[in-house]
Design an enzyme around this catalytic site. Structure first.
Site, PDB file in Angstrom:
ATOM      1  N   GLY A  67       0.561  -4.867   0.994  1.00 54.72           N
ATOM      2  CA  GLY A  67      -0.627  -4.882   0.140  1.00 54.72           C
ATOM      3  C   GLY A  67      -0.374  -5.537  -1.212  1.00 54.72           C
TER       4      GLY A  67
ATOM      5  CD  GLU B 287      -2.443  -7.317   2.953  1.00 54.43           C
ATOM      6  OE1 GLU B 287      -1.961  -6.181   2.765  1.00 54.43           O
ATOM      7  OE2 GLU B 287      -3.220  -7.564   3.876  1.00 54.43           O
TER       8      GLU B 287
ATOM      9  CB  ALA C 228      -0.889  -0.019   1.233  1.00 53.51           C
TER      10      ALA C 228
ATOM     11  CD  GLU D 165       1.558  -5.434   5.655  1.00 56.96           C
ATOM     12  OE1 GLU D 165       2.313  -6.389   5.980  1.00 56.96           O
ATOM     13  OE2 GLU D 165       0.694  -5.535   4.757  1.00 56.96           O
TER      14      GLU D 165
END
Ligand code: HXC
Length: 257
Positions: free
Chosen positions: A108, A111, A65, A131
């Protein structure tokens, strides 16, 4: 449509979507999410398209992300807007999506790859959930999908330490279906997607839906769900055609009905 952060190209029956923010190693910001969802919904609705491939660059599928976008956000904004909740729309796509992962698939990015139906990895692929090093955690399903894909021991170690898995370990652990030489990755993914797109469309959706059910139900419920969908496929024209074609030793011609 005029996308700025992704490239979308049709290769016959396959929609190839390439994440394209090279200056940020394809970090996933809100614009990427919005464009990805628009492209996948268009793909899902387009009858000529049977399977999608999602890829990034040779250096990074996606490095996570977008940290710079999240940096200043607080709880009220995150929770209030259900930040990253929009990614659930990617997994609502009913046609299959193959992730073709080269380089970093972190946070992300890992993911997002796991939201696809399966992952083909280039030999330089690296997967991780770093993260925790930012004092946060996975937020797009990583703790759940990684644990289901590779088991608790590896998922827990990766989430707690941020350690990356290379392609070999990812294949050994069941995170990826196959390793492909980097230079062939996209071509091989498109070839695989073309094979899928050549199958009867209703059977493709049913097969995807029933394998997914294995992650959401008990074994008995999953088997019953499989059997009902299997029975349902005998109500299709393509089942008659598929079995007739086998008996007559010729390829099937699908109507999608
Ligand atoms: C924003 C990013 C980024 C990210 C890289 N960049 N990752 N920007 N968000 N996730 C930017 C860098 O700031 C840099 O911009 C440019 O991309 C190139 O990156 P470098 O770090 O210079 O490249 P390199 O030295 O090769 O290192 C590659 C890397 C490293 C190991 C992948 O970039 C890295 O550790 N990135 C962050 C990985 C990460 O923590 N991901 C998880 C994010 S959190 P400039 O402008 O300096 O050139 C997440 C949360 C999920 O995903 C949901 C819950 C919150």
């Amino acid at each position: 449509p005029d996308y700025q952060t992704i490239l979308v190209e049709q290769r016959g029956p396959v929609t190839l979507i390439t994440l394209n923010r090279p200056q940020a190693l394809n970090a996933l910001n809100s614009q990427v999410l919005a464009e990805l969802i628009a492209a996948l919904e268009a793909f899902d609705a387009e009858d000529t398209q049977g399977c999608a491939v999602l890829t990034g660059s040779e250096k990074a599928f996606a490095a996570g992300a977008d940290i710079k976008e999240m940096q200043a956000m607080g709880f009220a904004e995150m929770y209030g807007t259900n930040h990253f909740g929009g990614y659930d729309r990617i997994t609502a796509t009913r046609k299959p999506i193959v992730a073709a992962v080269a380089g970093y698939a972190l946070g992300g990015g890992c993911e997002l790859a796991m939201m696809c139906d399966f992952i083909l990895a280039a030999d330089n692929a690296k997967f991780g959930q770093p993260e925790i090093k930012l004092a946060v955690s996975p937020g797009m399903g990583g703790s759940q999908r990684l644990a289901r894909a590779v088991g608790k021991a590896k998922a827990m170690e990766m989430c707690l330490t941020g350690r990356m898995m290379d392609a070999e370990e990812a294949e050994r652990s069941g995170l990826v279906s196959r390793i492909v030489p980097l230079a062939d990755l996209v071509e091989e993914a498109v070839r695989t997607a073309t094979t899928i797109a050549g199958m009867a469309p209703l059977a493709v959706k049913a097969n995807k839906e029933m394998v997914d059910a294995a992650y959401e139900t008990t074994l008995a419920q999953g088997i019953r769900f499989e059997r009902r969908l299997f029975h349902g496929l005998f109500g299709t024209e393509d089942q008659k055609e598929g079995m007739a074609a086998f008996v007559e030793k010729r390829p099937g011609k699908w109507t999608g009905k």
